[in-house]
Each structure stands twice: as structure tokens, then as C-alpha cells.
Design an enzyme around this catalytic site. Structure first.
Site, PDB file in Angstrom:
ATOM      1  N   ASP A   1      39.795  38.573  30.971  1.00 18.60           N
ATOM      2  CA  ASP A   1      41.255  38.584  30.956  1.00 18.60           C
ATOM      3  C   ASP A   1      41.658  38.348  29.495  1.00 18.60           C
ATOM      4  OD1 ASP A   1      43.946  38.390  31.956  1.00 18.60           O
ATOM      5  OD2 ASP A   1      43.794  36.241  31.613  1.00 18.60           O
TER       6      ASP A   1
ATOM      7  N   ASP B   1      41.573  32.718  33.313  1.00 19.36           N
ATOM      8  CA  ASP B   1      42.089  31.352  33.313  1.00 19.36           C
ATOM      9  C   ASP B   1      43.327  31.163  34.176  1.00 19.36           C
ATOM     10  OD1 ASP B   1      43.847  32.789  31.516  1.00 19.36           O
ATOM     11  OD2 ASP B   1      44.631  30.827  30.944  1.00 19.36           O
TER      12      ASP B   1
ATOM     13  N   ASP C   1      44.102  35.222  38.348  1.00 18.30           N
ATOM     14  CA  ASP C   1      42.719  35.667  38.129  1.00 18.30           C
ATOM     15  C   ASP C   1      41.788  35.240  39.257  1.00 18.30           C
ATOM     16  OD1 ASP C   1      43.270  36.862  35.674  1.00 18.30           O
ATOM     17  OD2 ASP C   1      43.049  34.970  34.602  1.00 18.30           O
TER      18      ASP C   1
END
Length: 621
Positions: free
Chosen positions: A323, A516, A520
Site C-alpha cells: 500500500d 497499515d 487494508d
């Protein structure tokens, strides 16, 4: 050394004191002929002293239906040795077996203690100030919103925010980072860290059961329950291996005397030797211990691995997906451009701040910080977050939209596309485009090094998924040297991208996802290995992940890959060594070329060497 270990040391020493004179006297035939009932009665004393617990365990397990284990093998082998008059060897086998068991117990405890020392972060008390007097209370009794006092040298007992004081905080027990971090008013501090210098007053933001330290301890305690494929194989192997060798020993004791004219005493002696050699202790103990050591080595680096199965999977990782925000970038957004269309800059920023007033997203906070005032939320009569798009709010009776291009298109707003590098928040009022606010995030200093290190350890493909605009995503990917980037993704789009990447993986290859945020969590669960940021990461992300980076440093992913591979090498060494030596000595025993002393080495000696090798995993770098 535990009380149980001390008691075993006493029994071993006492047995040696009794056994050595008996063995010398028997050799010199001072009392009676070798193999007589007198010697049997004398040798039973040290034998029962050192081996009564083995016999008890064997009988108890037989009663519970667990017949074939190492206790059964040792009891059967030594009973057989007594049966053919090898009294001295029967005692020696049991004695050296117990010496090996003592060493194994000590080694395992040392390994566990090493990890316990590293993770000795559980606070014993919290200081609450009442009428000017500090009172120590159980951290469980502290509520959210209470203010605790942390003196210099004390461990911070609960997660919270500093409301008074300035100090350097030692985070090494959690993050593996030896350099202390400064904590001052407004900074978040996490439980388990040590306050280095000044006095701090901390407002508690999480109860103890939800605190960082409680979650870490829970992860470490549960790590051993998730076994690697190699461990499961060894467990199944021992389940079938032990009955097979017992059957082999029976055949060895019966067939040669019946078919080849060998003496029954020699057949039983060879069978007993065969049983002692075949004991699978080296594998059953050293393999789990190697993985436990690897998990401990990772924890020293500030990386929590939730099970040996995940440590094993890391060694096969060939694709890693990141990410962007908070993972490769700092997640520290700042407004860099204000582009009004139908109003002034200050008015546009004020509307955006009010629209974002109920959101805790870093982008929302950056807009409020840029405006510089605290919004009067009474002016906001409606607020709705649209996942992957932005926000809709009613401010002073006007409908304000603040979000990305998708939000504008979804609501039919005619807008001017902004191509500035950064995250663009488009603002519309009552369906009319009002302007845009550009927010830039900064890339972590460690991100580029992390990608290079991952390439060095053999990761073939690095991918970034982001909900940000394509231009921003491609700029970050180019700067970091990533292989692929997919931008403007909703949470469900990220899952779909990971699914597609998984279908391209070869058999045995693993894919890891690093994230994080709360959005996610689905992707972390879907990947072969989910890696979460433990410092900045949301609770949902940490819960869904298999590996947690306690200081959000992506460089540590390559470190834990190296640790996993070294651990697997040690495991394979132990398996090859144990099976190789046992195979050779078993063949020698079957043909009468190995006696009980070689059998003791093949069991106890191999176990000790394998355990010493397994302990190297704890020092893996």
C-alpha cells in the site's frame, strides 16, 4: 535452572555414584558371575532411581492409548537388555538418555527465556496521582481518559498521549531500534517502552487489554500454535515412524533366531539396540525449537511473526505488494496548493476543513491544520463518508462534496482536472465546482533502501497499490524503483489486484502484502503473508496481518526474510543429520555391528548436536 531440572541433576549424580562402582566391580567379577540375579538386584537400584519416571510415563501413555513414543521405546529397550543379562548397559542407556533429556530441557528453557527477556515488556503497575500523592495501581484498573504519571526509568504501562513533560523514550524492546525517541506534549506513546529521563504525564487512550503491550504478548504466546509444514511433517512422521521401528525390532528379535539359527539372546540384544537408536527425539525437539528461535530472532529486530508457518512462508516470498500511504510514505500530508475557482483561497480551505471535520484520515487532518482553526461543528448538520471517493457534508445548509475525481463524476459535477503531483481533493458546493486543494505526502527515507534490499534477497516483483491518482502513484513508483503500480483503487479493487497477482504465482511461491490502514485488512487476509505496520497501523490491519513491523520500517522485511531462510537451512540440516546418522547406525545395529553405546550416541548424541544447531536460529541476523 528450574526445580525439576535441579532434581534431575541430583538423580543423575546419585545414579553415577551408585553405577560406577557396580560397573567396576562387575567387570572385575568381585561379587558374582556376570548376569547373575545378584547383579540384577544391585543394578535395579540405580536403574529405578534414574528411570522410574520414564517407566511411569510409558505406562500412563499406554493406558491413554498413546503407546508408541520415546518413553515406550526406552522402557522396552532397557527391559530387553535386562532380559538378556546386559544389566550394566540397561542402566547406562537410561542414564545417558536422561542426561540428554536434561540438556534438551535446559536448551529449550534457555531459548524460551531469551525470547521472554526480549519481550519482558509487561508493566507491573501504573502511577495515578490522587491529592498530590502517587498511588500504584494495576494497569487493568486504569480507564481511558485517566492521566498516569511515568517517572524516569519506569516502563510506560498503557498507550496514551503526553499531556505534560518532555523525555527521551527507549522503544528498543518493541521496535529493536536502539536510538531513543523524544516524547513531548501532544506525542503518542505506547506501552512497553521505557521513559528515559524526564517525568511524563500521559492521558490514557486505550485500556490495558487493547494496549500495544497486551497485543504483543498475546501474539508471542500464540505464535507456537501455528506450525510450519515441516513441523507438521515431523509430527506425522514420528506418528508412523515409531510403530514401524517397534515392528522392525520385533522382527529383528524373532526372525534371525528362527531362520538363521542365531541365539535368542543376540536377537533380543540387537532389537534393543535398534529401539534405542530409533528414538526420534532429535527431530521432534530440534525442528520446533529452530522455528521458535527464528521467531525470537525476528522479535529482537522489532518484527513480530505470528507463527512458524508464516516464518516458513517468508522464505518462499517472490512477490511483495505495498500500500502507499503510511507504508512507503510517511502519511504526513501537507497542503501544497490551493486552487480556487468561484471563491477565495481562504473560503475554499474553510469549506474543505468543515467537510473534513469529522474524519480522522491524514488528508482530513492536513486540511484542518492548513486552515489553522478548530471547526465549529455545530455548522455541520450532515456528514457522510463515501469509501474510496471522499466525503459529503452539509455546511451552513449547503451540500459540500470533498473528494477525488470519482466523487465529482458520481455526482455529475463539471470540474477541471488538476495534474499537480500530490493528492488532489476536489471541492463542490451545491453541485457546482468550487476548486481543488493539493496535498503532498513525503516518501519514507527507508523506502528506497527497503525495495533494494528485497531485490537482493530474491524478491522478483515489487508492486504498489494505491487509491491515489495515477500521476502520484507513478511518480512514487519511479522514485522507489517499483516494478508495477496500480492507482485509483477502491478497497475491493486492491483485493482483486492481489487475486490477479496470486494467479500468476508459480507453485510454491508466496505473495506478501504490506499495509497499515483499516481498509487494508481484507487484502492482508487474502495474501499468502500479510505484513502490517504496528506503530501507525490500525487495529484491524494488525489483527488481520501475519507479520507486524513494530516501528513501521519496511527495511526490516528483508531482514526477516533472511532470518526465515537461515532458520529453514538449520531445520533442513537437523533433519538430514538426524536421519542420516540414525539410518547408518540402524543398519549397523541390525547386523550386529553396533552395540548399546553406539545406540546411545545415535539417540542422545544426535539430539544434543541437533539442539545446539537449532539454538543458532535465535542468533540469526
Amino acid at each position: 535452572m528450574t526445580k525439576k531440572q535441579k532434581a534431575m541433576v541430583f538423580r543423575i549424580v546419585a545414579t553415577f555414584i551408585i553405577y560406577i562402582p557396580l560397573a567396576v566391580a562387575e567387570h572385575m567379577e568381585l561379587l558374582a558371575a556376570k548376569g547373575s540375579l545378584s547383579w540384577l538386584a544391585l543394578y535395579l537400584i540405580p536403574y529405578l532411581l534414574i528411570g522410574w519416571d520414564i517407566i511411569y510415563k510409558a505406562l500412563r501413555n499406554i493406558r491413554n492409548g498413546q503407546v508408541f513414543d520415546e518413553n515406550f521405546l526406552m522402557a522396552l529397550a532397557t527391559f530387553g537388555a535386562f532380559g538378556v543379562g546386559e544389566y550394566s548397559e540397561a542402566v547406562a542407556v537410561m542414564l545417558f538418555y536422561q542426561v540428554g533429556e536434561l540438556f534438551q530441557s535446559y536448551a529449550v528453557n534457555r531459548s524460551r527465556q531469551s525470547i521472554s527477556d526480549l519481550m519482558d515488556i509487561c508493566p507491573e503497575y501504573a502511577n495515578i496521582e490522587e491529592d498530590g500523592v502517587l498511588r500504584q495501581v494495576d494497569p487493568d484498573d486504569v480507564q481511558v481518559g485517566d492521566v498516569i504519571v511515568v517517572k524516569a526509568g519506569e516502563r510506560i504501562p498503557l498507550d496514551g498521549k503526553v499531556v505534560f513533560g518532555d523525555s527521551m523514550v527507549d522503544t528498543s524492546a518493541l521496535t529493536g531500534e536502539p536510538v531513543p525517541r523524544r516524547a513531548s506534549v501532544g506525542d503518542e506513546v505506547i506501552s512497553g517502552c521505557v521513559n528515559g529521563s524526564g517525568l511524563l504525564r500521559v492521558e490514557v487512550t486505550r485500556e490495558f487489554d487493547d494496549s500495544t503491550v497486551a497485543k504483543i504478548l498475546e501474539l508471542v504466546e500464540n505464535a507456537s500454535s501455528k506450525k510450519a509444514k515441516v513441523e507438521n511433517f515431523i509430527t506425522k512422521f514420528a506418528r508412523y515412524y515409531t510403530p514401524a521401528v517397534v515392528i522392525g525390532a520385533v522382527i529383528l528379535a524373532v526372525l534371525p533366531p528362527l531362520l538363521l539359527g542365531q541365539s535368542w539372546a543376540e536377537g533380543v540384544r540387537r532389537a534393543c539396540t535398534f529401539l534405542v537408536i530409533s528414538c526420534p527425539c532429535a527431530l521432534v525437539i530440534s525442528v520446533p525449537m529452530s522455528f521458535f528461535g527464528g521467531i525470537g530472532a525476528a522479535s529482537r529486530k522489532g518484527v513480530l511473526v505470528k507463527g512458524s508457518n508464516f516464518l516458513e512462508a517468508l522464505s518462499d516470498m517472490t512477490t511483495i505488494v505495498f500500500d502507499k500511504t503510511g507504508t512507503l510514505t510517511k502519511g504526513e500530508f501537507k497542503v501544497t496548493e490551493i486552487l480556487p475557482v468561484s471563491m477565495g483561497e481562504e473560503d475554499l480551505l474553510e469549506l474543505a476543513a468543515y467537510a473534513e471535520s469529522y474524519s480522522d484520515h491524514p488528508i482530513s487532518r492536513s486540511i484542518r491544520d492548513a486552515w489553522g482553526r478548530e471547526p465549529d461543528r455545530s455548522r455541520v448538520t450532515g456528514n457522510r463518508e463515501i469509501a474510496g471517493h471522499g466525503l459529503e457534508a452539509v455546511v451552513d445548509g449547503r451540500t459540500v462534496l470533498a473528494g477525488n475525481e470519482k466523487l465529482m463524476k458520481q455526482n455529475g459535477v463539471a470540474f477541471e482536472a488538476c495534474h499537480s503531483v500530490g493528492t488532489v481533493v476536489y471541492v463542490a458546493v451545491d453541485g457546482v465546482y468550487a476548486g481543488a486543494v493539493v496535498i503532498a505526502d513525503t516518501i519514507k527515507e527507508s523506502a528506497a533502501d527497503a525495495i533494494r534490499e528485497l531485490k537482493r534477497v530474491g524478491v522478483r516483483k515489487t508492486v504498489m497499490l494505491t487509491g491515489d491518482r495515477k500521476e502520484v502513484g507513478e511518480a512514487v513508483a519511479a522514485q522507489l524503483g517499483l516494478d508495477e503500480v496500480h492507482a485509483q483503487l477502491l478497497p475491493e479493487d486492491k483485493v482483486e489486484q492481489v487475486e490477479q497477482l496470486l494467479t500468476r504465482q508459480r507453485k510454491g511461491e508466496k505473495l506478501a502484502f504490506v499495509g497499515d490502514g483499516i481498509n487494508d485488512a481484507p487484502v492482508l487476509s487474502r495474501a499468502d503473508i500479510g505484513i502490517a505496520m504496528g506503530s501507525m497501523g490500525s487495529d484491524a490491519a494488525i489483527e488481520a496481518a501475519d507479520v507486524v513491523l513494530m516501528d513501521d520500517d519496511p527495511r526490516k522485511i528483508a531482514s526477516v526474510v533472511r532470518i526465515s531462510r537461515k532458520t529453514l537451512v538449520i531445520v533442513k540440516q537437523n533433519i538430514a543429520f538426524a536421519l542420516g546418522v540414525k539410518a547408518i547406525v540402524l543398519a549397523m545395529g541390525a547386523f550386529g555391528a553396533a552395540n548399546m553405546w553406539e545406540a546411545v550416541f545415535a539417540d542422545v548424541g544426535v539430539s544434543v548436536i541437533a539442539i545446539i544447531n537449532a539454538m543458532r536460529a535465535l542468533k540469526a541476523e
